[in-house]
Structures are given as structure tokens and as C-alpha cells.
Design an enzyme around this catalytic site. Structure first.
Site: not given
Ligand code: NDP
Length: 316
Positions: A138, A141-142
Site C-alpha cells: 500500500c 499508506c506507507d
């Protein structure tokens, strides 16, 4: 029928817990199966993430596991009953609905399915060791973590997600390789144009990812050209899979309308599935946004719809 639950929630990610908070506060005494239907652990995909920095209300960010504990605590505070088990069988053919795990069987007037989706992985030899140490599924997300800033990065896949994530990562990384196994992208034309125009993005065609390299953190990737069979090592600090997701719906096959990929079909503009009284929320029905905040939003909507539906039918 006093032992029939008003509402059973299956799944304990942001969608499931938000549904539980709303339903519990509406005095529906929800009952939750916390375990994932297919593999994984209670709490959903965020429990495998390091820092969550894009959920509003947490200006300093919050760790994925801690974040899910907070969701759980809030659902528990308002009286959600929870069992940490996977659902193994359901019968949605008649009222009340029947939901079964290995050692619990519950009857319910309404159900919210929030079992999520699992990001596909390739299972390369160093994957487990490098997961969260430079490997992720992701980028949204990261990708903004300090370890990826101004570093060369790599995305694997050729669909809209891969192109979108590569374009997103190009804002942080010094360079982004988009590694795709064919000589043509699956992504929509507009996304392709954007990728081709981005000076920081290089598409590596006809190439498969073989393994992550590095000691404790990713420092490179071994890739192979499928036409020439030549292998090569690329220096990268981050490797992001964008090769699709699998919705956790195997237990619902034959009970609800699913699309060709297995995602639950809902009536447009609602959380209502093909069976009245059964609602879906979060990634199990959403392959487009897949964010904690959108999952929480649809969890809230599903709980409000369940509450209204129960009132209309005079149930619960
Ligand atoms: P897709 O299934 O569309 O694409 C997956 C990609 O991964 C494909 O290019 C596929 O290659 C590749 N792939 C699959 N398995 C492997 C493997 N084992 N090794 C190497 N490559 C592999 O998934 P997406 O997540 O990209 O998109 C899902 C849906 O969500 C789509 O409908 C998409 O349009 C939508 N979406 C829309 C967005 C938007 O509108 N902004 C953003 C993101 C997604 P191959 O092409 O060879 O099959």
C-alpha cells in the site's frame, strides 16, 4: 425469538468497528465475529501496517495495531459483544439469518459484512523478512514514510493501482520504477498518459520481480526480463506490490450477489446487498478507494441502514 440478535457484524477492521460503534449507540446490542473470514488476524489489514498518517484526527500519525485497538475499545465501550473467531458458514436464505463459526452459532435479523480484502502478494523468498522493512502492498499508506524519501523506489503491477501508486510515490522518491510483466499496461489511458509524462517514473516492461535484496531493510530488487531471460539488480529502498486484491468473500458464495472478482455487489448509493437485511461495508465491496477512512464511512452508513431497516420491519 428472544435469542435472535438484532445485528451481527462480521469483520473487525475500520468498517466493522465503526458499524459496531454506531449500532451499539443505537441500542442494537451488536454481536461481532472479529476474526477474518479468510486467514489474517482480527483488526484487518491495518494491523500489518506500521504508521497510519492519513486518518484525520491523528496529526502525529498512529501505529496500525494501536489504531485498531482504539477502534476496538470504542466499540467495546458501547457494549458490542465480540468473539475472536472466523465465520465458517452462513445461511442467508431465510429470516433469521444463521451465522456460524467453529464453536458459535448465532441467529440474526440483520448482518453487516465487513470482512475486507487481502492484498495479493507474490511470496518471493525474502518477502516475510522484508515486509514493513521496505516492502508493502500500500503505497498510499506507507509511501510517505521517511525511509522512502528521496530514495529510488519500485512498484510492481500494470493496473490503475500500480500507475496511481507509482505516480504518488514519485512525489517522495528520487525515482520510481514501474515493473510490469507485459509490454502493455492494463491501466486506463488517462492514468497511462500521466505515468508516461512523469519524468521521475520509468516503466520496466516485460519484467517480473524475483526477490528483495538487503540485510535488515530493502536495498534492492532482483528482476528478470521475461523475453530475454536476463536478470538484473535494481537499487531501490522500497518495493510496493500493486498486483490486485482478493476480497474475503469465499464464505458468502452462493448466498449473495458477488461481482466477477468476488466483491459484494451493493445497490448503488446504499450498503444494501442482494439480500434484504444484509449490508456490506469497507473493502469487501470497494475496490476503488480501499482507505481506512472510506471503510469507516461505509461502516457508519451500513449501521444506519441496518437500524432503519430493522425499524421498518418491526424487528429487534
Ligand atoms: P488489476 O487487477 O486491474 O491489475 C493488477 C495488475 O497486476 C495487472 O497489471 C496484472 O498484470 C498485475 N499482476 C497480477 N498478478 C501479478 C503477478 N503475480 N505478478 C506480476 N504482476 C501481476 O488491479 P488494480 O488494483 O490495479 O485495480 C483494481 C480495480 O480498481 C480496477 O478496476 C481499477 O480500474 C480500479 N482502480 C481505479 C482507480 C481509479 O479510478 N483512480 C485507482 C485504482 C484502482 P496483467 O496486466 O499482466 O494481468
Amino acid at each position: 425469538m428472544s435469542d435472535v440478535k438484532n445485528l451481527v457484524i462480521i469483520g473487525s477492521g475500520p468498517a466493522g468497528h465503526t458499524a459496531a460503534i454506531y449500532a451499539a449507540r443505537a441500542n442494537l446490542s451488536p454481536f461481532m465475529f472479529e476474526g477474518y473470514v479468510v486467514g489474517g488476524s482480527a483488526g484487518g489489514q491495518l494491523t500489518t501496517t506500521t504508521d497510519v498518517e492519513n486518518y484525520p484526527g491523528f496529526p502525529e500519525g498512529v501505529s496500525g495495531p494501536e489504531f485498531m485497538q482504539l477502534f476496538r475499545k470504542q466499540a467495546e465501550r458501547f457494549g458490542t459483544e465480540m468473539v475472536g473467531q472466523d465465520v465458517s458458514e452462513v445461511d442467508f436464505s431465510q429470516q433469521p439469518f444463521r451465522i456460524k463459526s467453529d464453536d458459535t452459532e448465532v441467529l440474526a435479523h440483520s448482518v453487516i459484512i465487513a470482512t475486507g480484502a487481502t492484498a495479493s502478494r507474490m511470496g518471493v523468498p525474502n518477502e516475510e523478512k522484508m515486509w514493513n522493512n521496505g516492502m508493502s502492498a500500500c503505497a498510499v499508506c506507507d509511501g510517505a514514510l521517511p525511509m522512502f524519501r528521496n530514495q529510488p523506489l519500485m512498484v510492481i503491477g500494470g493496473g490503475d493501482t500500480a500507475v496511481e501508486e507509482a505516480t504518488y510515490l514519485a512525489k517522495f522518491g528520487s525515482k520510481v520504477y514501474l515493473v510490469h510483466r507485459r509490454d502493455e499496461l492494463r491501466a486506463s489511458k488517462i492514468m497511462q498518459e500521466r505515468a508516461l509524462k512523469d519524468p521521475k517514473l520509468e516503466i520496466v516492461w516485460d519484467t517480473v520481480f524475483e526477490d528483495a535484496l538487503g540485510q535488515d531493510y530493502v536495498t534492492g530488487a532482483r528482476i528478470k526480463n521475461v523475453k530475454t531471460e536476463a536478470t538484473k539488480e535494481l537499487e531501490v529502498a522500497g518495493i510496493f506490490y500493486a498486483i490486485g486484491h482478493v476480497p474475503n468473500t469465499s464464505v458468502f458464495k452462493g448466498q449473495l450477489d458477488l461481482d466477477e472478482k468476488g466483491y459484494i455487489n451493493v445497490v448503488p448509493g446504499t450498503q444494501q446487498t442482494s439480500v434484504e437485511g444484509i449490508f456490506a461495508a469497507g473493502d469487501v465491496h470497494d475496490q476503488k478507494y480501499r482507505q481506512a477512512v472510506t471503510a469507516a464511512g461505509t461502516g457508519c452508513a451500513a449501521a444506519l441502514e441496518a437500524e432503519r431497516w430493522l425499524a421498518e420491519k418491526g424487528l429487534g
